[in-house]
Enzyme design. Structure first.
Site, PDB file in Angstrom:
ATOM      1  N   THR A  64       0.830  -1.204   0.000  1.00  0.00           N
ATOM      2  CA  THR A  64       0.000   0.000   0.000  1.00  0.00           C
ATOM      3  C   THR A  64       0.864   1.252   0.000  1.00  0.00           C
ATOM      4  OG1 THR A  64      -1.586  -1.249   1.339  1.00  0.00           O
ATOM      5  CG2 THR A  64      -1.999   1.101   1.077  1.00  0.00           C
ATOM      6  N   TYR A  65       1.857   1.254   0.850  1.00  0.00           N
ATOM      7  CA  TYR A  65       2.775   2.394   0.921  1.00  0.00           C
ATOM      8  C   TYR A  65       3.455   2.625  -0.427  1.00  0.00           C
ATOM      9  CZ  TYR A  65       6.904   5.153   2.200  1.00  0.00           C
ATOM     10  OH  TYR A  65       7.886   6.116   2.254  1.00  0.00           O
ATOM     11  N   GLY A  66       4.021   1.561  -1.004  1.00  0.00           N
ATOM     12  CA  GLY A  66       4.727   1.680  -2.279  1.00  0.00           C
ATOM     13  C   GLY A  66       3.834   2.183  -3.398  1.00  0.00           C
TER      14      GLY A  66
ATOM     15  N   THR B 107       1.218   4.117  -3.100  1.00  0.00           N
ATOM     16  CA  THR B 107       0.927   5.541  -2.924  1.00  0.00           C
ATOM     17  C   THR B 107       2.103   6.394  -3.374  1.00  0.00           C
ATOM     18  OG1 THR B 107       1.681   5.565  -0.606  1.00  0.00           O
ATOM     19  CG2 THR B 107      -0.663   5.129  -1.001  1.00  0.00           C
TER      20      THR B 107
END
Length: 255
Positions: free
Chosen positions: A195-197, A199
């Protein structure tokens, strides 16, 4: 207008000293004014989101050392951070407020606060972000996924929109917006941080789109003219060992 593909600001390294020029008027030479009669700095003040600690806190100190006035904000109270910055970096002033970048109204309130405290805004650094913990996507709750996307992606959209609206009205002035990228920005896999990557991967596209809109307008529509100039950049600080990086990164291990 030429934009930078990436602007590398290493707040913890000596190279940061050349990333931004100091204001042309020293702090000591500025006229004493009341809060209701602000004198804007020649190249504007600085807004940094997610700056109660970590890299954002370091950015604030570096700017203050060079005589800039800075607004710091975070989802948590920034009083202690502001006191520490004032004590360590007396060349600039710091103003603090709370802001949840995942909430549009909170971002709008931040913009109003910054205008009141700084006058013109020269630099707006979208630094706030969370990693959501190192877990496979299948192990995350919908709420955890939503929170990361809202903070890291929607938060950038909200704050960038607020900053652009402010800077567009700063007549004869150029404002700079920096969107902080991170792991995943180049498209490689980020296992445990999908999810972080994802975004962070979206931010260069946003920045490139805004550069085109500012420079060329939108095809089929009249190009909007603004009183002030706006430049949008990507900011890549590299790997820094902060709470964001280390939180929940190595379950079961101690150092």
């Amino acid at each position: 207008m030429k934009s930078f593909a990436y602007v590398l600001v290493a707040a913890l390294a000596p190279s940061f000293s050349n990333a931004f020029t100091p204001p042309s008027t020293p702090l000591s030479a500025r006229p004493v004014t009341s809060s209701s009669s602000l004198y804007a700095m020649p190249d504007g003040g600085v807004v940094i989101t997610g700056s109660a600690g970590g890299v954002g806190f370091a950015y604030a100190g570096e700017f203050m050392d060079r005589g800039y006035d800075v607004v710091i904000c975070d989802v948590k109270d920034c009083t202690a951070a502001a006191k520490a910055l004032t004590a360590r970096h007396p060349n600039g002033k710091v103003f603090h407020t709370k802001c949840d970048v995942s909430d549009a109204s909170s971002c709008e309130a931040l913009g109003q606060f910054a205008k009141e405290k700084l006058g013109n805004i020269g630099y707006w650094i979208n630094n706030a972000g969370i990693n959501g913990g190192r877990r496979a996507l299948s192990e995350l709750t919908m709420s955890q996924v939503e929170t990361v996307v809202k903070v890291n992606l929607l938060g950038i959209f909200y704050c960038t929109k607020v900053a652009m609206d402010i800077m567009a009205e700063q007549e004869g002035f150029t404002g700079h917006i920096f969107n902080t990228v991170g792991s995943g920005v180049k498209g490689g896999g980020t296992p445990g941080y999908a999810t972080y990557g994802a975004t962070k991967r979206g931010l260069p596209q946003l920045t490139a789109s805004l550069v085109k809109e500012i420079d060329e307008g939108v095809q089929g529509y009249p190009k909007k003219q603004t009183k002030g100039k706006i430049q949008v950049h990507s900011l890549s600080p590299g790997m820094v060992f902060t709470k964001l990086l280390l939180d929940d990164s190595t379950p079961g291990e101690t150092f």
